[in-house]
Write a protein that holds these residues in place. Structure first.
Motif, mmCIF file in Angstrom:
data_model
loop_
_atom_site.group_PDB
_atom_site.id
_atom_site.type_symbol
_atom_site.label_atom_id
_atom_site.label_comp_id
_atom_site.label_asym_id
_atom_site.label_seq_id
_atom_site.Cartn_x
_atom_site.Cartn_y
_atom_site.Cartn_z
ATOM 1 N N THR A 12 5.130 9.011 -4.710
ATOM 2 C CA THR A 12 5.408 8.980 -6.147
ATOM 3 C C THR A 12 4.755 7.772 -6.799
ATOM 4 O O THR A 12 4.096 7.891 -7.845
ATOM 5 C CB THR A 12 6.931 8.956 -6.402
ATOM 6 N N THR A 13 4.909 6.609 -6.179
ATOM 7 C CA THR A 13 4.332 5.377 -6.728
ATOM 8 C C THR A 13 2.810 5.473 -6.776
ATOM 9 O O THR A 13 2.192 5.153 -7.802
ATOM 10 C CB THR A 13 4.759 4.160 -5.886
ATOM 11 N N SER A 46 1.624 8.124 -9.353
ATOM 12 C CA SER A 46 1.885 7.610 -10.704
ATOM 13 C C SER A 46 0.869 6.540 -11.090
ATOM 14 O O SER A 46 0.382 6.519 -12.228
ATOM 15 C CB SER A 46 3.298 7.033 -10.798
ATOM 16 N N ASN A 49 -1.630 6.818 -14.226
ATOM 17 C CA ASN A 49 -1.667 5.746 -15.232
ATOM 18 C C ASN A 49 -3.045 5.108 -15.348
ATOM 19 O O ASN A 49 -3.417 4.609 -16.412
ATOM 20 C CB ASN A 49 -0.617 4.674 -14.920
#
Length: 79
Positions: free
Chosen positions: A47-48, A51, A55
């Motif tokens: 997820t990190t 993401s 971004n």
């Protein structure tokens, strides 16, 4: 073995590995679980990483799939 990360250097290595796969395979389209398996990462690390790449405008989310931001979706694609 599933990898986790707690160090910025680890995340940097993971991001470079994911970017490398997406650059090597331009049409690569992965769901979160597929990315976890492919890169041998736990869910939180996946997820990190994903993401961070969204971004950074490297990836985009199309439905539930992560694809390169610079790849145009086929108009007939239904996520």
């Amino acid at each position: 073995m599933t990898q986790t990360t707690g160090q910025p250097a680890d995340m940097e290595r993971i991001l470079k590995a994911i970017q490398g796969e997406y650059l090597e395979i331009p049409g690569l389209s992965l769901t979160h679980p597929q990315a976890s398996r492919l890169f041998s990462l736990d869910g939180e690390t996946t997820t990190t990483a994903l993401s961070n790449l969204v971004n950074a405008n490297f990836l985009q989310l199309a439905g539930n799939r992560y694809i390169r931001k610079d790849i145009t979706l086929n108009p007939r694609y239904k996520p």
